[in-house]
Design a protein around this motif. Structure first.
Motif, short mmCIF file in Angstrom:
data_model
loop_
_atom_site.label_atom_id
_atom_site.label_comp_id
_atom_site.label_asym_id
_atom_site.label_seq_id
_atom_site.Cartn_x
_atom_site.Cartn_y
_atom_site.Cartn_z
N GLU A 169 41.16 -25.59 41.34
CA GLU A 169 40.27 -24.50 41.77
C GLU A 169 39.33 -24.96 42.87
OE1 GLU A 169 36.88 -21.48 39.91
OE2 GLU A 169 38.02 -22.81 38.59
N ALA A 170 38.76 -26.16 42.71
CA ALA A 170 37.83 -26.67 43.71
C ALA A 170 38.53 -26.94 45.03
CB ALA A 170 37.16 -27.95 43.18
N ALA A 171 39.74 -27.51 44.96
CA ALA A 171 40.48 -27.82 46.19
C ALA A 171 40.92 -26.57 46.93
CB ALA A 171 41.69 -28.69 45.84
N GLU A 172 41.30 -25.54 46.17
CA GLU A 172 41.79 -24.31 46.80
C GLU A 172 40.67 -23.45 47.37
OE1 GLU A 172 43.90 -22.66 43.52
OE2 GLU A 172 45.80 -23.65 44.03
N TYR A 176 38.85 -27.71 52.34
CA TYR A 176 39.66 -28.92 52.24
C TYR A 176 41.12 -28.62 52.59
CZ TYR A 176 35.58 -29.65 49.24
OH TYR A 176 34.30 -29.69 48.73
N PRO A 177 41.41 -28.35 53.87
CA PRO A 177 42.77 -27.94 54.24
C PRO A 177 43.84 -28.99 53.93
CG PRO A 177 41.44 -28.45 56.18
CD PRO A 177 40.51 -28.41 55.02
N SER A 178 43.53 -30.25 54.11
CA SER A 178 44.52 -31.30 53.84
C SER A 178 44.82 -31.40 52.34
CB SER A 178 44.04 -32.65 54.38
OG SER A 178 43.94 -32.61 55.79
N LEU A 179 43.78 -31.23 51.56
CA LEU A 179 43.97 -31.23 50.10
C LEU A 179 44.86 -30.07 49.68
CD1 LEU A 179 40.61 -32.10 48.26
CD2 LEU A 179 42.83 -33.20 47.98
N ARG A 180 44.62 -28.90 50.25
CA ARG A 180 45.42 -27.73 49.88
C ARG A 180 46.88 -27.94 50.22
NH1 ARG A 180 40.85 -24.84 51.48
NH2 ARG A 180 41.66 -24.49 53.57
N GLU A 181 47.15 -28.56 51.37
CA GLU A 181 48.53 -28.80 51.78
C GLU A 181 49.24 -29.76 50.83
OE1 GLU A 181 48.82 -30.05 55.79
OE2 GLU A 181 47.87 -28.25 56.62
N SER A 182 48.48 -30.69 50.27
CA SER A 182 49.09 -31.70 49.39
C SER A 182 48.89 -31.40 47.91
CB SER A 182 48.47 -33.08 49.70
OG SER A 182 48.70 -33.44 51.04
N LEU A 183 48.38 -30.22 47.61
CA LEU A 183 47.99 -29.92 46.24
C LEU A 183 49.16 -29.97 45.26
CD1 LEU A 183 45.38 -29.35 44.78
CD2 LEU A 183 45.80 -26.90 45.05
N ALA A 184 50.32 -29.55 45.70
CA ALA A 184 51.48 -29.55 44.80
C ALA A 184 51.79 -30.96 44.33
CB ALA A 184 52.69 -28.95 45.50
N VAL A 185 51.77 -31.91 45.26
CA VAL A 185 52.06 -33.30 44.89
C VAL A 185 50.92 -33.88 44.06
CG1 VAL A 185 52.36 -35.64 45.79
CG2 VAL A 185 53.53 -33.72 46.89
N LEU A 186 49.69 -33.61 44.48
CA LEU A 186 48.54 -34.22 43.83
C LEU A 186 48.31 -33.70 42.42
CD1 LEU A 186 45.98 -34.28 46.79
CD2 LEU A 186 47.25 -36.21 45.83
#
Length: 206
Positions: A169-172, A176-186
């Motif tokens: 929720e916090a990342a989305e 934090y665009p880079s976090l959102r792009e990698s959220l599936a993996v993370l």
């Protein structure tokens, strides 16, 4: 003839091993923070000074507990290839940590120069020596593997569904665009998958 007393309690002879076993049961039932000398003594039905006589200090007790965790690691049926040996030994190390509640936190907080811990380090170094180019790099790779596995497993044992949902929720919702792009993996990779990928990368096979 003296009559045998019926119903009198039989107390198990106390040794460092029985103290460690009691502490490990307490660990599994209540977690690492609940493992105190007083709590172990209460579980054994003895005075705290009796426990101290056998294990001296809490730090010493935790070292012996950590070594008992390492005692569950087996060394039979390892793969022939050196890199695969290392991976399998690290899998068994991770499983030994997961076999106890807060196992990684317990081991992280100790520096157990004890037989089972030293046996694992020796076996891992022997496999790394066949995989790495020098003794120096083998030793440093051992540290990298051990610290990575301890940290990842400690997070795995502490993580809850609430923590993971809060992270997503916090990342989305934040900038934090880079976090959102990698959220599936993370956030969607299992801890087992993260472990396998991390060990592979440390061994230079990314």
């Amino acid at each position: 003839m003296t009559k045998k007393q019926v119903g009198s309690p039989t107390r198990t002879r106390l040794t460092p091993g029985t103290v460690v076993d009691a502490a490990l049961c307490l660990l599994d039932e209540e977690g690492l923070e609940s493992v105190t000398m007083r709590a172990v003594a209460a579980r054994l039905g003895v005075r705290m000074n009796t426990v101290l006589w056998h294990v001296k200090t809490k730090r010493r007790l935790l070292e012996l507990m950590a070594d008992a965790v390492a005692a569950t690691i087996t060394y039979d049926n390892l793969p022939d290839e050196a890199g695969e040996q290392v991976k399998e030994l690290m899998r068994r190390y991770r499983q030994s940590l997961l076999s106890r509640r807060d196992g990684a936190a317990l081991v992280t907080g100790t520096y157990a120069a004890e037989p089972h811990t030293l046996r694992f380090a020796d076996a891992l170094l022997a496999s790394l020596a066949k995989h790495e180019s020098t003794t120096e790099t083998s030793g440093r790779t051992l540290y990298a593997l051990a610290y990575f596995t301890l940290g990842l497993t400690q997070e795995e044992q502490a993580m809850t569904d609430f923590d993971e949902a809060r992270f997503r929720e916090a990342a989305e919702s934040g900038p934090y665009p880079s976090l959102r792009e990698s959220l599936a993996v993370l956030s969607e990779d299992t801890f087992a998958a993260r472990f396998e990928d991390g060990v592979r990368r440390i061994l230079g096979a990314a």
